[in-house]
Design an enzyme around this catalytic site. Structure first.
Site, PDB file in Angstrom:
ATOM      1  N   LEU A  76       0.878  -1.173   0.000  1.00  0.00           N
ATOM      2  CA  LEU A  76       0.000   0.000   0.000  1.00  0.00           C
ATOM      3  C   LEU A  76       0.906   1.212   0.000  1.00  0.00           C
ATOM      4  CD1 LEU A  76      -3.135   0.078   0.356  1.00  0.00           C
ATOM      5  CD2 LEU A  76      -2.745   0.468   2.781  1.00  0.00           C
ATOM      6  N   HIS A  77       0.936   1.935  -1.109  1.00  0.00           N
ATOM      7  CA  HIS A  77       1.833   3.096  -1.132  1.00  0.00           C
ATOM      8  C   HIS A  77       1.302   4.256  -1.969  1.00  0.00           C
ATOM      9  CE1 HIS A  77       2.855   1.283  -4.986  1.00  0.00           C
ATOM     10  NE2 HIS A  77       3.254   2.480  -5.353  1.00  0.00           N
TER      11      HIS A  77
END
Ligand code: UD1
Length: 365
Positions: free
Chosen positions: A206-207
């Site tokens: 998740l970025h």
């Protein structure tokens, strides 16, 4: 156009696995390949380790750009790339993917009248708030060779009015790299070193700015991941841009934060996972080829083939939908899926097309 020298641009982690098979093919064909690393990603774990895993050569030019706002980063890349291009005078510049380095270098080359080839052309999320969507559209617009990974990408380009002779369906270069390395990756002691059993954990990445820069959105997503972690422990190799924000909110004890992984270790973790939860682009493709269920924490995807023909499901941001998605998994691993031409030979097609274009003097319009 003759094909004696090709310049390839790579700047960020997801670019490195895309240039590697093309460089191999150019080497085999005796065509000089010049590699430019813009330095968009500079942490050793985001760059050097991946280079080593892929056996990528030291870049011929390292622009050392680093972080910055989109405008600053893009401008710096353009400024630094122009003299390199002037000095190298390649027959064609190959850019891959959709990061700022891709668009910046494509623009510089186009303005200098150097042919541009875009690998991964035609992907569209139709979400204009994604910086990558802008990069995709601008890069395609200035490219002479549009190398599409899938039929939906070809359809997008046709609908946008690109001439047919500029569009080439070649398959997926990231799959070339995956197929080359997957067996070696699976033999690594990655899972054992982390105390993991195959099929007994979920893998999270998740970025994306839309998810991690908005505190409320991130808190809600981490809450949903916490509920998933009640069913199955989660491992989260965290991108540097996300770490501080994630740590500030805090995590369920069954979500384990680890450093960004090298290419081979990450591939081993993906292949061994019961499910993957991600907002990445490339991981949607890799899980499809590996046959691992993937829940994508986004409302759109530029890679719809991973949903229609692969193992991917778009679950968006709603915690209830995400947790339900994790409950609805097939009882065993899905079978690996191979959309057409995701067969390990996309790079060969690219090099053959570029070399073939040299046979015709009129070139590409
Ligand atoms: C970029 C790509 C995205 C891709 C992602 C993969 C663009 C617009 N986005 O996003 O498509 O999915 O890479 O990782 O190009 N940082 C470090 N060390 C690094 C690199 C970045 O600490 O080696 C931190 C910096 O704080 C930086 C932030 O991460 O400001 C964002 O990095 P940047 O390259 O601008 O974009 P990504 O979010 O990584």
């Amino acid at each position: 156009m003759s094909l004696d020298k090709v310049l390839l641009v790579a700047g960020a982690r997801p670019n490195f696995m895309k240039v590697a098979p093309i460089i191999d093919c150019l080497d085999e064909g005796g065509i000089k390949a010049v590699l430019v690393h813009t330095g968009q990603h500079y942490d050793p774990l985001m760059s050097d380790v991946i280079f080593a895993d892929l056996g990528l050569r030291t870049p011929d030019h390292h622009l050392g750009i680093g972080s910055g706002s989109h405008a600053v980063q893009t401008a710096r890349i353009m400024e630094a790339f122009e003299p390199v291009l002037l000095a190298e005078q390649p027959d064609v510049v190959i850019v891959v993917g959709d990061v700022n380095s891709t668009m910046a270098c494509a623009l510089v080359a186009a303005k200098m009248g150097v042919k541009v080839a875009h690998v991964e052309a035609g992907l569209r999320s139709r979400d204009w708030s994604m910086p990558e969507e802008l990069n995709r559209v601008v890069t395609d617009r200035v490219s002479d060779f549009l190398f599409a990974p899938s039929a939906d990408a070809v359809d997008n380009l046709r609908q946008e009015g690109y001439p047919a002779d500029r569009i080439h369906l070649v398959g997926n270069v990231m799959v070339d790299t995956l197929l080359k390395h997957v067996e070696a990756a699976k033999r690594r002691p990655t899972l054992a070193n982390l105390g993991l059993e195959p099929g007994a954990y979920g893998l999270v990445t998740l970025h994306r700015p839309a998810n991690v820069d908005d505190r409320d959105r991130l808190a809600s997503l981490l809450g949903a991941l916490g509920q998933v972690a009640e069913q199955i422990p989660l491992l989260y190799p965290v991108h540097p841009r996300a770490r501080t924000a994630v740590e500030a909110i805090g995590l369920h004890p069954k979500i384990r934060l680890i450093e960004p992984q090298g290419y081979l270790d990450f591939l081993a973790l993906e292949a061994g996972a019961r499910l993957v939860l991600t907002d990445s682009g490339g991981i949607q493709e890799e899980t499809t080829v590996l046959g691992v269920p993937c829940l994508t924490l986004r409302e759109t995807t530029e890679r719809p083939i991973t949903v229609t023909e692969g193992t991917n499901r778009l679950v968006g941001f709603d915690p209830a939908v995400i947790t339900q998605g994790a409950r609805d998994l097939p009882s065993d691993h899905l079978r690996p899926k191979s959309p057409p031409l995701w067969d390990g030979t996309a790079a060969v097609r690219i090099v053959l097309i570029l070399a073939g274009a040299t046979l015709s003097d009129e070139g590409v319009q």
